[in-house]
Write a protein that holds these residues in place. Structure first.
Motif, PDB file in Angstrom:
ATOM      1  N   PHE A  46     -53.673  74.056  66.733  1.00 12.29           N
ATOM      2  CA  PHE A  46     -54.166  73.840  68.100  1.00 12.29           C
ATOM      3  C   PHE A  46     -53.623  72.537  68.694  1.00 12.29           C
ATOM      4  CE2 PHE A  46     -57.595  76.544  66.262  1.00 12.29           C
ATOM      5  CZ  PHE A  46     -57.469  77.614  67.139  1.00 12.29           C
ATOM      6  N   VAL A  47     -53.555  71.498  67.861  1.00 10.98           N
ATOM      7  CA  VAL A  47     -53.059  70.210  68.353  1.00 10.98           C
ATOM      8  C   VAL A  47     -51.580  70.312  68.712  1.00 10.98           C
ATOM      9  CG1 VAL A  47     -52.678  67.779  67.800  1.00 10.98           C
ATOM     10  CG2 VAL A  47     -54.750  68.928  66.996  1.00 10.98           C
ATOM     11  N   GLY A  50     -50.977  72.457  71.725  1.00  8.80           N
ATOM     12  CA  GLY A  50     -51.418  71.711  72.910  1.00  8.80           C
ATOM     13  C   GLY A  50     -50.384  70.690  73.355  1.00  8.80           C
ATOM     14  N   ALA A  53     -47.489  72.518  74.901  1.00 10.12           N
ATOM     15  CA  ALA A  53     -47.885  73.044  76.212  1.00 10.12           C
ATOM     16  C   ALA A  53     -47.843  71.955  77.276  1.00 10.12           C
ATOM     17  CB  ALA A  53     -49.273  73.676  76.135  1.00 10.12           C
ATOM     18  N   LEU A  54     -48.326  70.753  76.932  1.00  6.16           N
ATOM     19  CA  LEU A  54     -48.304  69.631  77.870  1.00  6.16           C
ATOM     20  C   LEU A  54     -46.874  69.232  78.211  1.00  6.16           C
ATOM     21  CD1 LEU A  54     -51.179  67.364  76.453  1.00  6.16           C
ATOM     22  CD2 LEU A  54     -51.179  68.639  78.614  1.00  6.16           C
TER      23      LEU A  54
END
Length: 290
Positions: A46-47, A50, A53-54
């Protein structure tokens, strides 16, 4: 502040997190290491996703996993890093952090040996002496204690093979690590779902559940810092700074965890440190001559 200085500071930050992570995993000593590994894999996915994605880089993740050769290489890298993570956690929970420290000290010399054996890289006299001293250290420790330092050997070999495989992966470090844990996620999630029916810890204790979730950013942060450092600092500098990680592990093992430093351990560490000093001087001199 120069970019090189920022890179060195990022590498120091990564090594400090890696070194002190032993204290974190000791807090999870009552949880089986395989369960901790599964959570570490799951939450780090997830990290990493994320972060990508950013940065609008999720397309790179798809490209990294497309194609048979790339998929197999990333799968092999995932196997190596997950094995390394498991035995690091195992070493802490079973009171063998000193062996972990020794393994990460040996790793650069294992990398040199793999480079010579697999990539046919030439070995300088300094590198040959350093590798020989590492081999002597392992042999004398085995004879002295009556058992091989197998945790050290597994950690150094898996990390060495991981680095070797990564040379053939086209994706950048953050993207490739994301791809690796992404491939491992179904296995980790399946194991945790199966475990949750009977004896899984997650959800039963608020503090331990929070600590398990923390394994995600604790895994991702130093790898991102390492990626940042590798693009800005000289490789020889990064190589020297990385010794901070096993040094912190060694200190924690002896001073905080109270692990026994025998004469055989002391001789082994002295041989390894001497080998690393010779290797480091040999690596730094060509950089200084440029």
């Amino acid at each position: 502040m120069t970019e090189a200085t920022k890179g060195v500071l990022a590498m120091v930050g990564a090594c400090v997190i890696w070194g002190f992570s032993a204290l974190y995993y000791k807090l999870l000593a009552d949880i089986p290491p395989l369960e901790v590994l599964a959570h570490r894999t799951l939450w780090s996915v997830f990290v990493f996703i994320g972060v990508l994605a950013l940065q609008s880089r999720l397309g790179e993740l798809r490209r990294a996993l497309s194609g048979g050769r790339s998929f197999l290489l990333i799968g092999a890298a995932a196997l190596m890093i997950s094995t390394n993570w498991f035995f690091f956690i195992f070493s802490i929970q079973t009171g063998h952090l000193m062996q972990s420290s020794l393994g990460y000290y040996i790793f650069p010399l294992v990398a040199v040996a793999l480079g010579a054996l697999v990539l046919k890289e030439p070995l300088s006299t300094a590198k040959k002496i350093a590798v020989l001293l590492a081999a002597i250290a392992v042999v004398q420790l085995t004879l002295g204690l009556g058992v091989a330092p197998w945790i050290s050997l597994i950690l150094s070999l898996t990390f060495g093979l991981y680095g070797l495989i990564k040379r053939y992966v086209a994706a950048g470090p953050v993207v490739s690590v994301t791809a690796e844990v992404f491939l491992l996620m179904p296995i980790a999630l399946g194991y945790l779902v199966w475990l949750g029916r009977a004896e899984g810890v997650f959800g039963a204790d608020l503090i331990q559940s929070g600590l398990l979730i923390l394994s995600g950013p604790l895994t991702a942060a130093p790898l991102i810092l390492f990626s940042y450092a590798s693009k800005r600092a000289a490789l020889s500098t990064i190589g020297l700074v990385q010794y901070l990680n096993p040094t912190l592990q060694f200190t924690i093992a002896v001073v905080i965890f109270g692990e026994v430093l025998t004469l055989w351990h002391a001789i082994a560490f002295a041989l390894i440190w001497t080998g690393l000093a010779i290797y480091s001087v040999g690596a730094v001199r060509p950089q200084a001559a440029r």
